[in-house]
Design a protein around this motif. Structure first.
Motif, PDB file in Angstrom:
ATOM      1  N   ALA A   1       0.811  -1.221   0.000  1.00  0.00           N
ATOM      2  CA  ALA A   1       0.000   0.000   0.000  1.00  0.00           C
ATOM      3  C   ALA A   1       0.844   1.271   0.000  1.00  0.00           C
ATOM      4  O   ALA A   1       0.358   2.337  -0.391  1.00  0.00           O
ATOM      5  CB  ALA A   1      -0.941   0.001   1.197  1.00  0.00           C
ATOM      6  N   ASP A   2       2.110   1.174   0.405  1.00  0.00           N
ATOM      7  CA  ASP A   2       2.995   2.347   0.431  1.00  0.00           C
ATOM      8  C   ASP A   2       3.676   2.599  -0.914  1.00  0.00           C
ATOM      9  O   ASP A   2       4.324   3.634  -1.091  1.00  0.00           O
ATOM     10  CB  ASP A   2       4.081   2.179   1.500  1.00  0.00           C
ATOM     11  N   LEU A   3       3.562   1.655  -1.833  1.00  0.00           N
ATOM     12  CA  LEU A   3       4.241   1.791  -3.122  1.00  0.00           C
ATOM     13  C   LEU A   3       3.449   2.697  -4.059  1.00  0.00           C
ATOM     14  O   LEU A   3       2.218   2.701  -4.049  1.00  0.00           O
ATOM     15  CB  LEU A   3       4.434   0.418  -3.770  1.00  0.00           C
ATOM     16  N   ASN A   4       4.171   3.418  -4.902  1.00  0.00           N
ATOM     17  CA  ASN A   4       3.547   4.289  -5.891  1.00  0.00           C
ATOM     18  C   ASN A   4       3.665   3.612  -7.258  1.00  0.00           C
ATOM     19  O   ASN A   4       4.737   3.615  -7.864  1.00  0.00           O
ATOM     20  CB  ASN A   4       4.234   5.654  -5.882  1.00  0.00           C
ATOM     21  N   PHE A   5       2.553   3.010  -7.706  1.00  0.00           N
ATOM     22  CA  PHE A   5       2.539   2.346  -9.010  1.00  0.00           C
ATOM     23  C   PHE A   5       1.098   2.192  -9.478  1.00  0.00           C
ATOM     24  O   PHE A   5       0.168   2.207  -8.676  1.00  0.00           O
ATOM     25  CB  PHE A   5       3.236   0.977  -8.948  1.00  0.00           C
ATOM     26  N   ASN A   6       0.940   2.041 -10.774  1.00  0.00           N
ATOM     27  CA  ASN A   6      -0.382   1.770 -11.342  1.00  0.00           C
ATOM     28  C   ASN A   6      -0.588   0.257 -11.289  1.00  0.00           C
ATOM     29  O   ASN A   6       0.160  -0.493 -11.914  1.00  0.00           O
ATOM     30  CB  ASN A   6      -0.442   2.271 -12.785  1.00  0.00           C
TER      31      ASN A   6
END
Length: 192
Positions: free
Chosen positions: A41-46
């Motif tokens: 949930a902390d990752l920035n990705f599509n």
């Protein structure tokens, strides 16, 4: 030295899954293992695999870093809930986007099965559910476990994949939750 990667698939930082991940990590920290952690949930990705495998979407920096951690680890510990007989959408999106041909498996022309690119790794699934274990096993046939264990991890070469199934969460007492936390702490301490 064992390299452990703890991957939390629950989006809520106040969830019991986060407490379980912390318990595993606390146990593992009492050993000489190297421990890394990913909270999906902390990752920035599509999370959408927009073109399937037809066309590669560039990996975001967080996915590249996560894949580096997966490749460096020799034991992957996944902590996640079962929702609607599967795992959370963000975790599914992480797998769709990161576990790609040429990265975690390599198709071989003329053969039905690919080359497995994540060999020499083991895994532990720590799963929470509001469905009783016997019901998930007898009536549902363990769809989330089968899909993730056989269809993803073993498909990419990770073996063995062991499962710790904790249920029923919604009706559990503080005493029961403390027993589960201790069980998971012990798994970490034993690097299982």
């Amino acid at each position: 030295m064992k390299n452990i990667l703890l991957i939390n698939g629950h989006p809520d930082k106040e969830s019991f899954n986060h407490a379980l991940a912390a318990a595993y990590k606390k146990g593992a920290e009492e050993t000489n293992a190297q421990i890394e952690q990913i909270n999906i949930a902390d990752l920035n990705f599509n999370p959408i695999l927009k073109f399937g495998y037809r066309k590669r979407t560039d990996l975001e920096p967080d996915l590249i870093e996560a894949l580096d951690k997966i490749k460096a680890a020799n034991h992957l510990v996944w902590v996640f809930p079962i929702w609607w007989a599967g795992y959370p959408a963000m975790m599914k999106g992480f797998i769709d986007r990161a576990f790609l041909p040429g990265i975690t498996f390599q198709p071989v022309e003329g053969k039905p099965f690919p080359e497995k690119l994540l060999k020499d790794k083991t895994s532990r699934l720590i799963i929470t559910s509001d469905t009783p274990s016997w019901y998930d096993y007898l009536f549902m046939k363990r769809p989330a476990i089968r899909q993730f264990k056989k269809g993803t991890l073993e498909f990419c070469g990770i073996k063995p994949v062991k499962t710790t199934f904790l249920s029923v969460i919604k009706d559990s007492t503080t005493e029961q939750r403390n027993l589960w936390l201790n069980k998971v702490y012990t798994l970490g301490k034993n690097l299982q």
